[in-house]
Design a protein around this motif. Structure first.
Motif, mmCIF file in Angstrom:
data_model
loop_
_atom_site.group_PDB
_atom_site.id
_atom_site.type_symbol
_atom_site.label_atom_id
_atom_site.label_comp_id
_atom_site.label_asym_id
_atom_site.label_seq_id
_atom_site.Cartn_x
_atom_site.Cartn_y
_atom_site.Cartn_z
ATOM 1 N N PHE A 86 0.841 -1.202 0.000
ATOM 2 C CA PHE A 86 0.000 0.000 0.000
ATOM 3 C C PHE A 86 0.872 1.246 0.000
ATOM 4 C CE2 PHE A 86 -2.528 3.335 2.033
ATOM 5 C CZ PHE A 86 -3.676 3.305 1.241
ATOM 6 N N ASN A 87 1.905 1.265 0.845
ATOM 7 C CA ASN A 87 2.833 2.392 0.848
ATOM 8 C C ASN A 87 3.562 2.517 -0.480
ATOM 9 O OD1 ASN A 87 3.411 4.003 3.524
ATOM 10 N ND2 ASN A 87 2.859 1.946 4.153
ATOM 11 N N ALA A 88 3.851 1.388 -1.106
ATOM 12 C CA ALA A 88 4.565 1.413 -2.389
ATOM 13 C C ALA A 88 3.711 2.042 -3.485
ATOM 14 C CB ALA A 88 4.987 0.007 -2.782
ATOM 15 N N ILE A 89 2.379 1.874 -3.408
ATOM 16 C CA ILE A 89 1.501 2.573 -4.349
ATOM 17 C C ILE A 89 1.712 4.079 -4.217
ATOM 18 C CG2 ILE A 89 -0.878 3.052 -5.032
ATOM 19 C CD1 ILE A 89 -1.657 0.339 -3.765
ATOM 20 N N ASN A 90 1.670 4.558 -2.974
ATOM 21 C CA ASN A 90 1.828 5.992 -2.733
ATOM 22 C C ASN A 90 3.216 6.485 -3.138
ATOM 23 O OD1 ASN A 90 -0.781 6.507 -1.753
ATOM 24 N ND2 ASN A 90 -0.216 5.893 0.324
ATOM 25 N N GLN A 112 3.523 2.447 -14.252
ATOM 26 C CA GLN A 112 3.502 0.976 -14.310
ATOM 27 C C GLN A 112 3.748 0.392 -12.920
ATOM 28 O OE1 GLN A 112 6.270 -0.890 -17.074
ATOM 29 N NE2 GLN A 112 6.469 -2.652 -15.714
ATOM 30 N N VAL A 113 4.716 0.955 -12.199
ATOM 31 C CA VAL A 113 4.995 0.480 -10.840
ATOM 32 C C VAL A 113 3.759 0.639 -9.965
ATOM 33 C CG1 VAL A 113 6.352 0.892 -8.754
ATOM 34 C CG2 VAL A 113 7.477 0.907 -10.988
ATOM 35 N N ALA A 114 3.103 1.795 -10.052
ATOM 36 C CA ALA A 114 1.907 2.030 -9.230
ATOM 37 C C ALA A 114 0.827 0.993 -9.523
ATOM 38 C CB ALA A 114 1.374 3.440 -9.474
ATOM 39 N N GLY A 202 11.633 -5.866 -11.366
ATOM 40 C CA GLY A 202 11.462 -4.804 -12.358
ATOM 41 C C GLY A 202 11.404 -3.426 -11.734
ATOM 42 N N HIS A 203 10.791 -3.309 -10.554
ATOM 43 C CA HIS A 203 10.684 -1.994 -9.908
ATOM 44 C C HIS A 203 12.055 -1.490 -9.460
ATOM 45 C CE1 HIS A 203 6.281 -3.126 -8.702
ATOM 46 N NE2 HIS A 203 6.485 -3.117 -10.013
#
Length: 265
Positions: A86-90, A112-114, A202-203
């Protein structure tokens, strides 16, 4: 909605500040890299992105460790991973919103990462729900976003520290976590972690690419610059065994891996 009338930064900011996890994920799914990029005069500071009232945020030392032999223990572990996603989305949305005048490929990469982080969060949340729990049922810590605030002033610093330190730690941590869940007989969780590891390689690769791009643009040597950033921004210590195959896939050079190994706590 036509791209000629839509400012990408406005749409990304709305998704970043959305508090409801399901709505945030749905917003991310609709984001496109071909939105018009109208650069606003200034970036609004985002000390706290949109997040639900729960989970309760505590220090890492206050988190309770639970046995993998119970559904609650597995759920607590899966919840911790879901919170990271969830934090990684932000973090991915903030990387798009905050740093202007980057090449188009940069925005395409982080959108793409989001989207992929949103998928990870959704898969984990659905599995939690199948165990009788939900996101927010356990406390969590806020270390990932704290580093986002520390690195908000410079895209070089963000690319150097968040993907290459914090997210790369996930490459190291995922195999042993998967082994614990496999030992507990949770094959579904193992399938989800396999997806996460594949995408996270990939990220981290994207972070590596843009860190080296920033260094090249500024005439900086990547390794000395990386060491300087670690010291200046008090990056978290690197612990545990490195996942050398995954880190190599993610674009770390042998010299960088030797450096990281030498810096381990």
């Amino acid at each position: 909605m036509g791209t000629e009338h839509t400012n990408m930064y406005d749409v990304v900011f709305a998704a970043l500040m959305e508090c409801d996890p399901a709505t945030k994920v749905a917003s991310v799914a609709s984001l496109r890299a071909d939105f018009q990029r109208n650069v606003a005069p200034a970036v609004i500071s985002v000390p706290v992105p949109g997040r639900p009232l729960k989970p309760l945020l505590v220090t890492p030392n206050e988190l309770t460790k639970r046995s993998m032999n119970s559904d609650e223990g597995r759920a607590a572990l899966l919840h911790a991973i879901a919170h990271i996603e969830f934090n990684a989305i932000n973090l991915a949305l903030d990387a798009v919103y905050r740093f202007r005048d980057m090449p188009d490929a940069y925005y395409a990469d982080w959108l793409q990462v989001a989207r992929e982080e949103s998928l990870h969060f959704t898969l984990l949340r659905q599995h939690l729900q199948s165990l009788g729990y939900d996101y927010g049922d356990f406390p969590a810590h806020n270390g990932l976003w704290e580093m986002a605030v520390k690195t908000e002033s410079d895209v070089l610093v963000r690319m150097g520290l968040v993907p290459r330190i914090l997210e790369a730690r996930g490459l190291d941590a995922t195999p042993p976590i998967r082994a614990k869940l496999a030992g507990a007989g949770d094959s579904k969780a193992c399938e989800i972690l396999d997806i996460i590891l594949r995408d996270e390689i990939g990220h981290v690769q994207i972070g590596n690419r843009w860190f080296h791009w920033c260094c090249e643009q500024r005439g900086l040597e990547p390794i000395p610059t990386f060491v300087r950033l670690l010291r200046e921004h008090e990056a978290p210590a690197i612990r545990g065994a490195l996942n050398y195959p995954a880190r190599r896939q993610a674009g770390f050079s042998e010299d960088e891996l030797m450096l990281i190994e030498s810096l381990k706590a």
